[in-house]
Design an enzyme around this catalytic site. Structure first.
Site: not given
Length: 466
Positions: A143, A203, A307, A437
């Site tokens: 969810t 912050e 999450d 390279h």
């Protein structure tokens, strides 16, 4: 009541991966998603944010084109509405592709609505076409999460935003104060400041990205943001926000800063409320659903991914967890300890980090190798002066323990280190692998060569280009 082998709640990165993996294993699977498929990442997170960042990086590069094309000066202003329209159009294009891809699957049943567990095997779906009661042998909860809206902000004022609002805005802000110097806050600060928008980043901690235990990385990000004109206020607290006639006045440690908008970026919370966890006896811990390496909860046949079940909130980790959960829900045995997860921060330059979080080494057995972009021919060609690659290795064996890459293309370049740490690939193997390279990736090869040379000479004091 319709029955399924596997039911998945949520159609974001984790949920979509879970239902596809379950169907891949032959399970009769369904997925319940109320809004658009793709979840936060596609619609309100990674993709629109990176579209903003790419465009702002291009604008910043053009303004500084004289550094690689002497004598050229580029000027011009940003059309904020056109800028954001491109972001929205890109999201719409990706969303339509994702939606049509899921709709074309004849091995997955789709319910449009919200689901709630009513028991250990049962769900009630409040769907767009009415209520459905279904049963499933296994259930995957995916969810997702939502931005935290702290109580100190007057949220009735639409000039105060979270990331969802900023990414759906029709126009760019005239000026902005961002509360929270984590990854999301730093990325928004990068985009806005590079576009010439007056940007303040606040912050509470004494460094940016404080959750990362690496002061050098915080220093990199601070340097790059300061270079684009962002004001960084550390050890600073927002004491209040007041409405003014033309915007907002923010009290930061007694100083009043006038801005048109405020972006609150103080983290995201898992969506564990109102989904019926208590009806199935599913345990939570520290704000998320607790799961093991199989993404299994305390209830054997109920899994959780993304999450909602992990404090590291990254779409790529959510997708991996979804695949693990879907595989096990369908009778498989896939596992992932989630101990080796690459992290990308899309500031300018980018930062990428990977390490094995579960293995402890004696510091005396380890060595640091450092390689600045100023020693890279490729970086010189591109005009990139800022950047550094740091490897932490076991001196005796050349085993890679940790890597962080600060510089342009860092997020793309970190994956050789991810592969090496995950599969215990030694630097000797990297050295004996041909790298193209010129390229940024050959920096990794050159560092491996340096290790090999020092190893041959039995000198373990490895310190390249300090």
């Amino acid at each position: 009541m319709q029955s399924f082998d596997v039911a998945v709640i949520g159609g974001g990165s984790a949920g979509s991966a879970a239902v596809k993996q379950a169907a891949r294993r032959g399970a009769n699977a369904c997925i319940i998603q109320d809004s658009h498929f793709g979840g936060v990442c596609l619609n309100l997170g990674c993709m629109p944010a990176k579209a903003m960042l790419y465009a702002s990086n291009q604008y910043w590069s053009m303004k500084n084109l004289h550094s690689v094309v002497p004598g050229v000066e580029v000027s011009g202003s940003i059309d904020g509405r056109a800028f954001m329209k491109r972001v929205h159009d890109l999201v719409l294009e990706l969303r339509e592709k994702t939606e049509s891809g899921m709709a074309s699957r004849d091995d997955i049943t789709i319910y449009r609505g919200s689901a709630r567990l009513t028991g250990r095997h049962s769900l009630s779906i409040d769907a767009h076409d009415g209520t459905h009661e279904i049963r499933a042998d296994s259930i995957v909860i995916a969810t997702g999460s939502h931005p935290i809206r702290p109580g100190f902000a007057p949220w009735q004022n639409k000039r105060i935003m979270v990331s969802d609002d900023a990414l759906q805005a029709a126009d760019l802000p005239e000026s902005i104060l961002i509360i929270g110097g984590g990854v999301i806050g730093c990325e928004f600060a990068t985009a806005y400041s590079q576009l010439g928008i007056r940007t303040h980043l606040v912050e509470m901690a004494d460094k940016l990205v404080p959750t990362m235990d690496n002061s050098e990385i915080s220093g990199f990000i601070t340097s790059s943001l300061s270079g684009s004109g962002c004001e960084i206020l550390l050890d600073t607290q927002v004491c209040g926000i007041k409405e003014t006639s033309d915007g907002l006045s923010v009290d930061v440690n007694g100083r009043e800063i006038q801005v048109s908008h405020v972006l609150v970026s103080v983290g995201r919370a898992a969506n564990i409320e109102n989904i019926g966890l208590e009806n199935a006896g599913v345990d939570t811990r520290e704000g998320i659903i607790a799961v093991d390496e199989c993404c299994r909860t305390n209830i054997d046949h109920i899994y959780a991914a993304g999450d909602v079940a992990e404090h590291m909130q990254y779409a790529h980790l959510a997708e991996r967890m979804g695949r693990v959960a879907g595989d096990n829900a369908a009778g498989g045995s896939l596992t992932d300890e989630r101990n080796i997860v690459p992290i990308g921060i899309y500031t300018n330059p980018q930062v990428a980090i990977v390490k094995n979080r579960d293995i402890e080494f004696d510091p005396a057995d380890l060595a640091l190798m450092k390689y600045p972009y100023t020693e890279s021919g490729t970086a010189k060609i591109y005009g990139y002066a800022q950047g550094k690659v740091v490897l932490r290795i076991v001196k005796e064996t050349g085993q890679l323990v940790e890597a962080y890459w600060w510089g342009d293309h860092a997020v793309d370049m970190i994956h050789e280190a991810v592969l090496s740490i995950k599969n215990n690939i030694k630097l000797s193997t990297i050295f004996n692998t041909i790298h193209a390279h010129p390229s940024f990736q050959e920096i990794f090869s050159e560092m491996a060569e340096n290790y090999t040379d020092r190893k041959v000479r039995k000198n373990h004091t490895i310190n390249l280009c300090m």
